[in-house]
Motif scaffolding. Structure first.
Motif, PDB file in Angstrom:
ATOM      1  N   UNK A 231       0.837  -1.210   0.000  1.00 53.77           N
ATOM      2  CA  UNK A 231       0.000   0.000   0.000  1.00 53.77           C
ATOM      3  C   UNK A 231       0.866   1.251   0.000  1.00 53.77           C
ATOM      4  N   UNK A 232       1.941   1.232   0.766  1.00 53.89           N
ATOM      5  CA  UNK A 232       2.818   2.398   0.861  1.00 53.89           C
ATOM      6  C   UNK A 232       3.505   2.696  -0.465  1.00 53.89           C
ATOM      7  N   UNK A 233       4.043   1.684  -1.115  1.00 60.58           N
ATOM      8  CA  UNK A 233       4.779   1.924  -2.358  1.00 60.58           C
ATOM      9  C   UNK A 233       3.838   2.366  -3.477  1.00 60.58           C
ATOM     10  N   UNK A 234       2.617   1.828  -3.502  1.00 56.93           N
ATOM     11  CA  UNK A 234       1.647   2.284  -4.496  1.00 56.93           C
ATOM     12  C   UNK A 234       1.257   3.738  -4.214  1.00 56.93           C
ATOM     13  N   UNK A 235       1.022   4.056  -2.947  1.00 56.87           N
ATOM     14  CA  UNK A 235       0.660   5.426  -2.587  1.00 56.87           C
ATOM     15  C   UNK A 235       1.774   6.401  -2.945  1.00 56.87           C
ATOM     16  N   UNK A 236       3.012   6.002  -2.712  1.00 53.92           N
ATOM     17  CA  UNK A 236       4.153   6.857  -3.070  1.00 53.92           C
ATOM     18  C   UNK A 236       4.147   7.219  -4.552  1.00 53.92           C
ATOM     19  N   UNK A 237       3.751   6.273  -5.407  1.00 52.03           N
ATOM     20  CA  UNK A 237       3.849   6.469  -6.851  1.00 52.03           C
ATOM     21  C   UNK A 237       2.503   6.760  -7.510  1.00 52.03           C
ATOM     22  N   UNK A 238       1.463   6.869  -6.725  1.00 53.43           N
ATOM     23  CA  UNK A 238       0.115   7.120  -7.247  1.00 53.43           C
ATOM     24  C   UNK A 238       0.047   8.501  -7.898  1.00 53.43           C
ATOM     25  N   UNK A 239      -0.665   8.642  -9.039  1.00 52.37           N
ATOM     26  CA  UNK A 239      -1.550   7.667  -9.676  1.00 52.37           C
ATOM     27  C   UNK A 239      -0.827   6.758 -10.677  1.00 52.37           C
ATOM     28  N   UNK A 240      -1.173   5.485 -10.640  1.00 53.53           N
ATOM     29  CA  UNK A 240      -0.705   4.499 -11.609  1.00 53.53           C
ATOM     30  C   UNK A 240      -1.887   3.613 -11.973  1.00 53.53           C
ATOM     31  N   UNK A 241      -1.856   3.064 -13.174  1.00 52.23           N
ATOM     32  CA  UNK A 241      -2.931   2.169 -13.609  1.00 52.23           C
ATOM     33  C   UNK A 241      -2.722   0.757 -13.085  1.00 52.23           C
ATOM     34  N   UNK A 242      -1.460   0.403 -12.822  1.00 51.64           N
ATOM     35  CA  UNK A 242      -1.124  -0.941 -12.357  1.00 51.64           C
ATOM     36  C   UNK A 242       0.152  -0.873 -11.526  1.00 51.64           C
ATOM     37  N   UNK A 243       0.246  -1.740 -10.551  1.00 57.66           N
ATOM     38  CA  UNK A 243       1.467  -1.795  -9.742  1.00 57.66           C
ATOM     39  C   UNK A 243       2.671  -2.143 -10.614  1.00 57.66           C
TER      40      UNK A 243
END
Length: 259
Positions: free
Chosen positions: A91-103
């Protein structure tokens, strides 16, 4: 080579430190939306990123887990610890790089052609730097040898088993793992029968050796956790016709989704 942490002996000071998953529970209650009718649970990554205090709280929770000596914990508490750490890190790494369409669009792993964040060293536990791959494939799978780990760790994809709405705990571990297995296998993401043919999650193909190493083992796994409707459909199934997986982000802000 994957890391083996079992040989690291904790100090007496470390032995007394138990993981506190209270902040993770709070964050899940705020930012996770449970899916209905087989739809995946979704995470409000955008809302979390916009709330600097809560994003900092997530990072503080992860940092606190880094101070725990997992080998000082009981087997079930240790299992829960690694699952919670993996999920919080994701969750943290996705939030850091958000917005993204896919992990998979978060290309921070070593290697020119790498996709996703799984190979990047993200935390240090018991003096060892660890990536998400190290936690899942170097610790959880080989140490616990429990196929249900695949229903517990979440990779932020809609095709993945759900991110649980509450932290895993040692006391509730077995029940939570069984619940996660049933929820996934009985959803279209896990297994679906149409026109007499079985379509299953690619997880059962990628990690077949964890499900007995054969397609028969995969079918046995599905039948073990199938509800009445799926079990009836599986009666005349002798093979998996196809595998599939949806890598799109399990984002609560997807167009058309409820926020």
């Amino acid at each position: 080579m994957f890391l083996v942490l079992g040989s690291i002996l904790p100090s007496k000071a470390e032995e007394a430190k138990m993981p506190d998953h209270g902040e993770w529970a709070r964050l899940l209650s705020v930012y996770l939306t449970e899916g209905e009718s087989g739809e995946p649970n979704r995470v409000g990554y955008g809302a979390l990123k916009a709330n600097a205090a809560d994003h900092a709280a997530l990072k503080a929770y992860i940092a606190a887990l880094e101070e725990v000596a997992p080998e000082s914990l009981s087997r079930d508490e240790r299992f829960a610890y690694w699952v919670n750490l993996y999920n919080a890190l994701t969750v943290d790494v996705v939030t850091d790089h958000y917005p993204v369409a896919s992990i998979r669009d978060i290309r921070i792993s070593p290697g020119f052609f790498s996709r996703g964040p799984w190979g990047r060293k993200l935390v240090t536990v018991a003096g060892r730097e660890l990536s998400l791959d190290d936690i899942e494939h170097g610790i959880l799978r080989p140490e616990f040898k429990d196929s249900r780990v695949h229903y517990a760790v979440n990779c932020a994809a809609r095709g993945c088993p759900d991110l649980a709405p509450e932290p895993y705990t040692g006391a509730a571990l077995d029940a939570m793992l069984d619940e996660a297995a049933r929820a996934y296998i009985n959803s279209p993401r896990g297994a679906e029968i149409g026109d007499g043919k079985l379509t299953a999650s690619s997880i059962f193909d990628w990690y077949r050796k964890d499900f007995g190493g054969t397609e028969a083992g995969v079918l046995a796994e599905l039948r073990k956790y199938a509800g009445a409707e799926l079990r009836a459909g599986l009666e005349n199934i002798t093979a998996v016709s196809s595998y599939r997986y949806d890598w799109s982000l399990n984002d609560a802000a997807r167009p058309g989704d409820k926020k």
